[in-house]
Design a protein around this motif. Structure first.
Motif, mmCIF file in Angstrom:
data_model
loop_
_atom_site.group_PDB
_atom_site.id
_atom_site.type_symbol
_atom_site.label_atom_id
_atom_site.label_comp_id
_atom_site.label_asym_id
_atom_site.label_seq_id
_atom_site.Cartn_x
_atom_site.Cartn_y
_atom_site.Cartn_z
ATOM 1 N N ARG A 58 8.592 -4.508 4.755
ATOM 2 C CA ARG A 58 9.486 -3.533 4.120
ATOM 3 C C ARG A 58 8.772 -2.203 4.031
ATOM 4 N N MET A 59 9.544 -1.128 4.065
ATOM 5 C CA MET A 59 8.972 0.208 3.938
ATOM 6 C C MET A 59 9.933 1.047 3.110
ATOM 7 N N ASP A 60 9.361 1.892 2.261
ATOM 8 C CA ASP A 60 10.160 2.782 1.428
ATOM 9 C C ASP A 60 9.474 4.136 1.409
ATOM 10 N N TYR A 61 10.234 5.206 1.238
ATOM 11 C CA TYR A 61 9.634 6.539 1.194
ATOM 12 C C TYR A 61 10.526 7.484 0.402
ATOM 13 N N THR A 62 9.905 8.521 -0.137
ATOM 14 C CA THR A 62 10.665 9.596 -0.765
ATOM 15 C C THR A 62 10.985 10.611 0.323
ATOM 16 N N ILE A 98 9.765 14.837 3.795
ATOM 17 C CA ILE A 98 9.886 13.828 4.846
ATOM 18 C C ILE A 98 11.380 13.561 5.020
ATOM 19 N N GLU A 99 11.859 13.749 6.240
ATOM 20 C CA GLU A 99 13.275 13.492 6.501
ATOM 21 C C GLU A 99 13.535 12.009 6.724
ATOM 22 N N ARG A 100 12.649 11.391 7.518
ATOM 23 C CA ARG A 100 12.786 9.955 7.738
ATOM 24 C C ARG A 100 11.474 9.393 8.252
ATOM 25 N N VAL A 101 11.351 8.065 8.148
ATOM 26 C CA VAL A 101 10.178 7.340 8.636
ATOM 27 C C VAL A 101 10.698 6.173 9.464
ATOM 28 N N GLU A 102 10.118 6.002 10.644
ATOM 29 C CA GLU A 102 10.517 4.898 11.513
ATOM 30 C C GLU A 102 9.313 4.017 11.804
ATOM 31 N N VAL A 145 0.862 -1.177 0.000
ATOM 32 C CA VAL A 145 0.000 0.000 0.000
ATOM 33 C C VAL A 145 0.900 1.228 0.000
ATOM 34 N N SER A 146 0.485 2.262 -0.750
ATOM 35 C CA SER A 146 1.259 3.498 -0.834
ATOM 36 C C SER A 146 0.364 4.685 -0.516
ATOM 37 N N TRP A 147 0.953 5.648 0.185
ATOM 38 C CA TRP A 147 0.241 6.866 0.562
ATOM 39 C C TRP A 147 1.018 8.075 0.059
ATOM 40 N N CYS A 148 0.293 9.001 -0.593
ATOM 41 C CA CYS A 148 0.882 10.220 -1.138
ATOM 42 C C CYS A 148 0.649 11.377 -0.169
ATOM 43 N N THR A 173 5.910 10.022 -0.985
ATOM 44 C CA THR A 173 5.146 8.782 -0.967
ATOM 45 C C THR A 173 5.782 7.830 0.040
ATOM 46 N N ILE A 174 4.934 7.203 0.839
ATOM 47 C CA ILE A 174 5.380 6.147 1.735
ATOM 48 C C ILE A 174 4.717 4.857 1.266
ATOM 49 N N THR A 175 5.507 3.806 1.109
ATOM 50 C CA THR A 175 5.003 2.509 0.665
ATOM 51 C C THR A 175 5.354 1.455 1.706
ATOM 52 N N PHE A 176 4.359 0.660 2.064
ATOM 53 C CA PHE A 176 4.553 -0.460 2.976
ATOM 54 C C PHE A 176 4.313 -1.759 2.228
#
Length: 167
Positions: free
Chosen positions: A130-134, A138-142, A85-88, A104-107
């Protein structure tokens, strides 16, 4: 005879409603990860009011938050029939309102059917694999907990770059 039948049906209905009470059930019967917005400089929660959050490739675009609403947290639902799933995150500040700055954050995740109890029924748990983001704003996602259950807590921290004085 009809009066006795009505009384008997009333008693059965009352019993049925009493036996289906949710007093032993947790209030939240869905597993939906809660994400909280933070300032990376001091780890303090921030509110953002010029952001639109919507699903990528979701039915009806799945808008979670409209620009103009101050939010410091958002639920990011997952779909049991999918594995990603991805969120913009679209920024609606005048100087930042450009699609190329959207994040975008993708899980990626596994859906796990879980039978809670006869009273509470079943729901899906999600294991984030797994998680990926631009990283435009957004500086970081934890990920704080990769096993998303129906416990209402923060599962994801999203750290936004903020200008000085905008905390």
């Amino acid at each position: 005879m009809f009066a006795a039948l009505a009384v008997a049906l009333s008693a059965m209905t009352l019993t049925a409603f009493q036996s289906c009470s949710s007093s032993g059930c947790t209030e939240n019967r869905n597993a939906v990860p809660l994400a909280e917005f933070l300032n990376p400089a001091d780890d303090k929660v921030i509110s953002v009011d010029s952001i639109s959050i919507s699903g990528v490739g979701q039915p009806g675009d799945s808008i979670l938050s409209q620009a103009g609403q101050a939010v410091s947290q958002v639920y990011l639902p997952m779909r049991p029939t999918h594995e990603t799933v991805s969120w913009c995150f679209a920024y609606k500040w005048k100087q930042l309102d450009y699609p190329e700055l959207n994040d975008t954050i993708t899980f990626d995740y596994k859906s796990i059917p879980f039978f809670a109890s006869e009273e509470c029924g079943a729901y899906y748990k999600y294991h984030i694999t797994r998680m990926d983001y631009t990283d435009h704003l957004i500086e970081r996602v934890e990920i704080l907990d990769s096993m998303v259950t129906n416990v209402d807590k923060v599962y994801v921290n999203i750290y936004f770059r903020v200008a000085d004085g905008e905390q």
